[in-house]
Every structure is written in C-alpha cells, then in structure tokens.
Design a protein around this motif. Structure first.
Motif, PDB file in Angstrom:
ATOM      1  N   MET A  66      43.976  26.680  40.986  1.00 18.38           N
ATOM      2  CA  MET A  66      43.477  27.997  41.345  1.00 18.38           C
ATOM      3  C   MET A  66      44.112  29.092  40.492  1.00 18.38           C
ATOM      4  SD  MET A  66      41.083  27.889  43.538  1.00 18.38           S
ATOM      5  CE  MET A  66      41.051  29.580  44.129  1.00 18.38           C
ATOM      6  N   VAL A  67      45.340  28.863  40.030  1.00 15.37           N
ATOM      7  CA  VAL A  67      45.974  29.820  39.121  1.00 15.37           C
ATOM      8  C   VAL A  67      45.136  29.949  37.851  1.00 15.37           C
ATOM      9  CG1 VAL A  67      47.974  30.210  37.630  1.00 15.37           C
ATOM     10  CG2 VAL A  67      48.312  29.533  40.010  1.00 15.37           C
ATOM     11  N   THR A  68      44.682  28.808  37.331  1.00 21.39           N
ATOM     12  CA  THR A  68      43.819  28.832  36.149  1.00 21.39           C
ATOM     13  C   THR A  68      42.533  29.596  36.429  1.00 21.39           C
ATOM     14  OG1 THR A  68      44.700  26.684  35.457  1.00 21.39           O
ATOM     15  CG2 THR A  68      42.640  27.405  34.448  1.00 21.39           C
ATOM     16  N   PHE A  69      41.976  29.400  37.623  1.00 21.73           N
ATOM     17  CA  PHE A  69      40.757  30.125  38.002  1.00 21.73           C
ATOM     18  C   PHE A  69      40.996  31.635  37.997  1.00 21.73           C
ATOM     19  CE2 PHE A  69      38.532  32.278  41.492  1.00 21.73           C
ATOM     20  CZ  PHE A  69      37.218  32.130  41.087  1.00 21.73           C
ATOM     21  N   PHE A  70      42.103  32.077  38.587  1.00 19.15           N
ATOM     22  CA  PHE A  70      42.389  33.511  38.646  1.00 19.15           C
ATOM     23  C   PHE A  70      42.622  34.082  37.250  1.00 19.15           C
ATOM     24  CE2 PHE A  70      44.170  32.522  43.063  1.00 19.15           C
ATOM     25  CZ  PHE A  70      42.988  32.874  43.673  1.00 19.15           C
ATOM     26  N   VAL A  71      43.291  33.316  36.390  1.00 16.95           N
ATOM     27  CA  VAL A  71      43.523  33.780  35.014  1.00 16.95           C
ATOM     28  C   VAL A  71      42.197  33.964  34.282  1.00 16.95           C
ATOM     29  CG1 VAL A  71      44.431  33.079  32.767  1.00 16.95           C
ATOM     30  CG2 VAL A  71      45.851  32.861  34.808  1.00 16.95           C
ATOM     31  N   LEU A  72      41.298  33.000  34.419  1.00 17.37           N
ATOM     32  CA  LEU A  72      39.985  33.117  33.776  1.00 17.37           C
ATOM     33  C   LEU A  72      39.194  34.292  34.343  1.00 17.37           C
ATOM     34  CD1 LEU A  72      39.001  29.341  33.622  1.00 17.37           C
ATOM     35  CD2 LEU A  72      39.637  30.808  31.700  1.00 17.37           C
ATOM     36  N   LEU A  73      39.314  34.529  35.646  1.00 15.99           N
ATOM     37  CA  LEU A  73      38.634  35.666  36.266  1.00 15.99           C
ATOM     38  C   LEU A  73      39.150  36.984  35.704  1.00 15.99           C
ATOM     39  CD1 LEU A  73      36.785  36.992  38.364  1.00 15.99           C
ATOM     40  CD2 LEU A  73      38.589  36.624  40.073  1.00 15.99           C
ATOM     41  N   ILE A  74      40.462  37.087  35.533  1.00 14.76           N
ATOM     42  CA  ILE A  74      41.047  38.312  34.969  1.00 14.76           C
ATOM     43  C   ILE A  74      40.547  38.533  33.542  1.00 14.76           C
ATOM     44  CG2 ILE A  74      43.205  39.401  34.243  1.00 14.76           C
ATOM     45  CD1 ILE A  74      44.578  37.817  36.528  1.00 14.76           C
ATOM     46  N   MET A  75      40.617  37.490  32.724  1.00 14.60           N
ATOM     47  CA  MET A  75      40.179  37.618  31.337  1.00 14.60           C
ATOM     48  C   MET A  75      38.701  37.977  31.242  1.00 14.60           C
ATOM     49  SD  MET A  75      41.984  34.368  29.474  1.00 14.60           S
ATOM     50  CE  MET A  75      43.753  34.103  29.465  1.00 14.60           C
ATOM     51  N   ALA A  76      37.870  37.296  32.031  1.00 18.03           N
ATOM     52  CA  ALA A  76      36.433  37.551  31.973  1.00 18.03           C
ATOM     53  C   ALA A  76      36.110  38.963  32.441  1.00 18.03           C
ATOM     54  CB  ALA A  76      35.686  36.524  32.821  1.00 18.03           C
ATOM     55  N   SER A  77      36.811  39.443  33.465  1.00 20.11           N
ATOM     56  CA  SER A  77      36.584  40.817  33.942  1.00 20.11           C
ATOM     57  C   SER A  77      36.935  41.824  32.866  1.00 20.11           C
ATOM     58  CB  SER A  77      37.408  41.074  35.208  1.00 20.11           C
ATOM     59  OG  SER A  77      37.010  40.232  36.270  1.00 20.11           O
ATOM     60  N   MET A  78      37.999  41.563  32.121  1.00 21.87           N
ATOM     61  CA  MET A  78      38.393  42.463  31.042  1.00 21.87           C
ATOM     62  C   MET A  78      37.381  42.430  29.900  1.00 21.87           C
ATOM     63  SD  MET A  78      41.173  44.062  31.948  1.00 21.87           S
ATOM     64  CE  MET A  78      40.198  44.207  33.463  1.00 21.87           C
ATOM     65  N   TRP A  79      36.875  41.233  29.576  1.00 21.40           N
ATOM     66  CA  TRP A  79      35.882  41.158  28.509  1.00 21.40           C
ATOM     67  C   TRP A  79      34.571  41.815  28.937  1.00 21.40           C
ATOM     68  CZ3 TRP A  79      31.095  39.330  27.090  1.00 21.40           C
ATOM     69  CH2 TRP A  79      30.849  39.247  25.711  1.00 21.40           C
ATOM     70  N   ASN A  80      34.208  41.655  30.200  1.00 24.45           N
ATOM     71  CA  ASN A  80      32.997  42.301  30.717  1.00 24.45           C
ATOM     72  C   ASN A  80      33.139  43.815  30.692  1.00 24.45           C
ATOM     73  OD1 ASN A  80      30.380  42.299  32.084  1.00 24.45           O
ATOM     74  ND2 ASN A  80      31.499  42.931  33.894  1.00 24.45           N
ATOM     75  N   LEU A  81      34.322  44.307  31.004  1.00 19.11           N
ATOM     76  CA  LEU A  81      34.570  45.744  30.934  1.00 19.11           C
ATOM     77  C   LEU A  81      34.422  46.241  29.506  1.00 19.11           C
ATOM     78  CD1 LEU A  81      35.552  48.179  32.702  1.00 19.11           C
ATOM     79  CD2 LEU A  81      37.862  47.621  31.947  1.00 19.11           C
TER      80      LEU A  81
END
Length: 360
Positions: A66-81
């Motif tokens: 789940m840590v990996t999931f949260f890291v990917l979510l953070i990165m993807a949110s930043m790229w989407n921004l």
C-alpha cells in the motif's frame, strides 16, 4: 390597484419596461458541489480513516504494498496537476523523485531522523525547481517534454559524482536500521498515507482558487490568457514548484521504505511512465483521475506480477487502448454519464426553465 395592460388592435399585450427587464428564467443558481459530490467526499474521508487503521488489522506485506500505491498516487497527482491543469507535459519528474530521496539520505547522514527529513526533501525539490524552471520554460510542447527528461539525466549525473552519497552504486539509509521492523513499516505506511491525503487536499484547494482558474486558462489558450491579464509565467512556475515538492516527498518515502537508494533506479524514466499511464487511464484534467488510475494500476500490478517482461507490454497495450477509446479516461467517462465529482473545482449552472409571474 395594479394597472393591467389592455390588448392593442393587433391582439398583442404590451409589456412594461420593468417587466421586460425581468429575466425570462428565474431561480438560477451557480454551484460547485451537489449533494452526491458532498456525500462522496464524506465517504472518501471515511476511507482515509479506515486506511489509517490498516497496520493494526493487516499483515506487514499488505501495508508495504500500500505504501507503493500511495507513492504512485502522489506522483500521478503531481503529474496531473502539471500536465492536466497546467498544460505542461513532462517526462522528467523523476528528477525530483531522485532529489527528494537523496535529500533524505543527506540529512540522515547528518544524524537527522529520515521521517523528519521528509518535509525538507519537499522543500529542497521546490528550491531546485526554481532554476530548473528557468531552463525548462524556454521550451514548448514536445521540446519541453524532451528537455525535462534531459534535465533529469543531468541531475542523475551530478548525484553520482558525490562519494558521500554512495556514488554510482548508491547507499543504504542510516538512522532506521535499529528500529523494530513492524514499527518502521507502520510509520512508513502512515507517512505515505498522510502525504497522499495532503497531496489530494492541496491540489483541490489550489485548483478551487484564482490559481486554478489561471491554470485552466493557460492550458486552454496561453495567448488569450496572457491577453486577459493572467500572469502566465507565475502560474506555470507555481504549479511546477508544487509538483516538484510532491514528487520529492514521494522520493523520500521510497528511500525510507526500501532503506537504500540507487541512482539509476530512483532517476529512472519508468516513474514518469507510471505517472502518465495512471493519469491517462484514470482521466487527465480531473482530480479524481489519478486516484482511480492508481487503483487500476495497482490492481494490474498484482494481477500481472508473474508475467515477467510481458507485464510492461500488457500495460503499454492497455494504455494505448485507453488513450484511443477512452480519451477522457475512466473518470471522465463516468462524470459525463453521471455528473458525479468527488472534488468539484469548476462551476455548475442550475437554472430551471420557469417563466416569471408577469409573463405566465
């Protein structure tokens, strides 16, 4: 007694100037969130609370994934921004993932607790993003994308020249080796969950303000936005710095989770590939897109983990199919059909078709 206009010779009824000034439709209401959106946001907040209790009820392997999931979510949110709202398509955000990881390593070498160094990693990446933006913003379109990739490689080449940071072979993270593994795993999980929640909340608040409107205008037509008084350079630089800080914090989580860092891995372009895949599948330009895309990507990772090299091939095929047949992504398709938004940042006009009493 009110005067009632009498019909004229042609059979029509004159309307007074006051009555003519009344809008033909009444009850117009401009809103951002409907009841369904507020209910969904409440359920999402409840989900965060439930996830916070996961280390008490799940095995360490579950929380680690789940840590990996949260890291990917953070990165993807930043790229989407950056790309979905700012219109800046980057394939070099791994530069800040790597800088964030090495910032945590540098402060840990000085005796600081790595968890305490996470905010400093985000701040360091934001500072590094200032001169980086001066170079990158001279480029447009495809040149910007390629330029950010080159900048990431330059950062990697600079890092490997420091023997104090492990050089080309990388280095283990000090400061956590004596901690109980179960406790360390739980703290890492909570740190990743907290950063993911703060990332989503920060993007939501940023896009609801004047900066969000400015970014949308810049993305749609930069020339028109500049002509209408939008400070294009400041808006783009702000979102670039925010994106860099978020990716830096994600990189800090990665080194804490793995207890080591290797420059070729942490600066790998695969991180940008993952960000792009998640956002394209989930829905670019929607705050909900990275969340849904990260769930799909995480599920595919678990499902295809045993397929070896076919794993990336299948992911690529799914990404291409999604871009062709679902150009607005999964969440864009859902929103078009249902109108549901978890994080409404735009405006919605609710205007019933009702005539005023004077014209009924």
């Amino acid at each position: 007694m009110a005067h009632t206009p009498q019909p004229t010779k042609d059979g029509t009824t004159p309307v007074s100037a006051a009555a003519a000034a009344v809008p033909l439709f009444t009850g117009a209401l401009v809103t951002r969130a409907g009841r369904a959106s507020k209910a969904s946001a409440g359920l999402l907040g409840l989900a965060v609370l439930v996830l916070a209790a996961l280390p008490y009820i799940a095995f360490a392997g579950t929380t680690s994934s789940m840590v990996t999931f949260f890291v990917l979510l953070i990165m993807a949110s930043m790229w989407n921004l950056l790309a979905g709202f700012g219109g800046m398509v980057s394939v070099g955000q791994q530069a800040f993932v790597g800088v964030g990881a090495y910032t945590v390593l540098a402060f840990a070498n000085l005796g600081m607790n790595p968890f305490v160094a996470l905010p400093l990693a985000a701040l360091t990446c934001a500072v590094f993003a200032i001169p980086t933006s001066w170079l990158a913003f001279r480029l447009r379109g495809d040149y910007f994308a390629v330029g950010t990739w080159v900048i990431a490689e330059v950062y990697r080449l600079i890092i490997i020249r420091f023997d104090s940071l492990g050089g080309p072979s990388g280095m283990s993270l000090p400061g956590l080796t004596g901690m109980d593994p179960v406790l360390r795993g739980a703290l890492t999980y909570w740190a990743a969950l907290t950063l993911a929640a703060l990332t989503i909340l920060g993007c939501y608040l940023l896009m609801r303000g004047r900066t969000g409107l400015a970014l949308t205008a810049v993305r749609d037509d930069e020339t028109a936005a500049r002509a209408n008084g939008v400070d294009v350079t400041w808006s783009k630089r702000l979102v670039y710095l925010v994106s860099a800080a978020g990716c830096g914090a994600a990189g800090g989580i990665l080194i804490i989770d793995s207890l080591s860092v290797q420059p070729n891995a942490i600066f790998s372009v695969q991180w940008s590939a993952y960000m792009i895949f998640i956002v394209i599948i989930g829905g670019i330009g929607y705050l909900e897109g990275p969340l849904l895309g990260a769930i799909v990507f995480y599920a595919l990772q678990q499902l295809l983990a045993g397929y070896g090299s076919w794993y990336m091939i299948i992911l690529g095929a799914i990404g291409v199919a999604g871009a062709i047949w679902l150009p607005r992504g999964l969440w864009g398709t859902i929103t078009n059909k249902t109108g549901i938004l978890l994080f409404p940042v735009g405006y919605r006009l609710n205007q019933p078709w009702t005539l005023p009493p004077t014209l009924r």
